[in-house]
Design an enzyme around this catalytic site. Sequence first.
Site, PDB file in Angstrom:
ATOM      1  N   TYR A   1      -2.617  -1.239  10.223  1.00 13.93           N
ATOM      2  CA  TYR A   1      -2.449  -1.511   8.794  1.00 13.93           C
ATOM      3  C   TYR A   1      -1.121  -0.945   8.294  1.00 13.93           C
ATOM      4  O   TYR A   1      -0.363  -1.633   7.595  1.00 13.93           O
ATOM      5  CB  TYR A   1      -3.621  -0.886   8.042  1.00 13.93           C
ATOM      6  CG  TYR A   1      -3.623  -1.106   6.552  1.00 13.93           C
ATOM      7  CD1 TYR A   1      -3.903  -2.358   6.012  1.00 13.93           C
ATOM      8  CD2 TYR A   1      -3.392  -0.048   5.669  1.00 13.93           C
ATOM      9  CE1 TYR A   1      -3.935  -2.560   4.638  1.00 13.93           C
ATOM     10  CE2 TYR A   1      -3.427  -0.247   4.295  1.00 13.93           C
ATOM     11  CZ  TYR A   1      -3.698  -1.502   3.796  1.00 13.93           C
ATOM     12  OH  TYR A   1      -3.725  -1.689   2.434  1.00 13.93           O
TER      13      TYR A   1
ATOM     14  N   SER B   1       0.861  -1.178   0.000  1.00 11.42           N
ATOM     15  CA  SER B   1       0.000   0.000   0.000  1.00 11.42           C
ATOM     16  C   SER B   1       0.894   1.222   0.000  1.00 11.42           C
ATOM     17  O   SER B   1       2.069   1.151   0.388  1.00 11.42           O
ATOM     18  CB  SER B   1      -0.887  -0.007   1.255  1.00 11.42           C
ATOM     19  OG  SER B   1      -1.574   1.226   1.403  1.00 11.42           O
TER      20      SER B   1
END
Length: 263
Positions: A153, A140
Amino acid sequence: MKLNNKTIWITGASSGIGKSLAIALSKYDCKLILSARRTEELEKVKALCKQPNDVSILPLDLANNEAMTSMAHKAISTFGKVDILVNNGGISQRSAILETSIDVDRKLMEIDYLGTVALSKALLPYFVEQQSGHYVVVSSLMGKFSSAYRSAYCGAKHALHGFFDALRLEHDKDNVKVTMICPGFVNTNVARNALTGDGSKQGYQDDMTENGLDVDVFVQKMIKAIRKEKYEAYIGKFEKFGVYVKCLSPRLIHKLVLRSKVK
């Protein structure tokens, strides 16, 4: 790199990026192994592929690290080889640090980081033996810089970069490639399925994700990065430039992310 005659193993293939990637890759002359927990959903994805006979289903739970060696053996035996492992499976998180149980942090690390690492390590001896292999890791932009309300995350995604940068260095001599795919906002169900502070699902979409890249557009850019064997690919709209801003000024990216009020 040509994708023809390759055997490509995709985790998290039952929905979102993994589903779209499987359908797109099925248009090439390659074999696909699709993994996720939900067998019924994988069967639906297989049915959407151009050549379903060249697609095999291999149910897999990234939380079950002990099973990864047997999963790797099963994948190799399916079509006789694995050329590319696309580590796409994982979950996201949306909650303030003060409101996030340590169990949620642990779950994100167990699935997004350790599950991916365990599977990759299980396949690594095979890649070394055949002196070729390609790991594609869906990280990401949050693996390059962070945003509020995604602490667990971000931590897991940052960890992936540390591990796979080391793997790339150690196994350059074995012709093992690593491509880190760093999505920005992509219009999938990732936000709906994200864990909140108590471990329950958020259950709704956010505006930034809703207005993100169309998943099929994203996947075409992802395939291009895989074929070019890029070390890292930042794929998104304006948010992808945050990677370069952080390199220039960590203070500036801090201010810009604060101003964006992303939640």
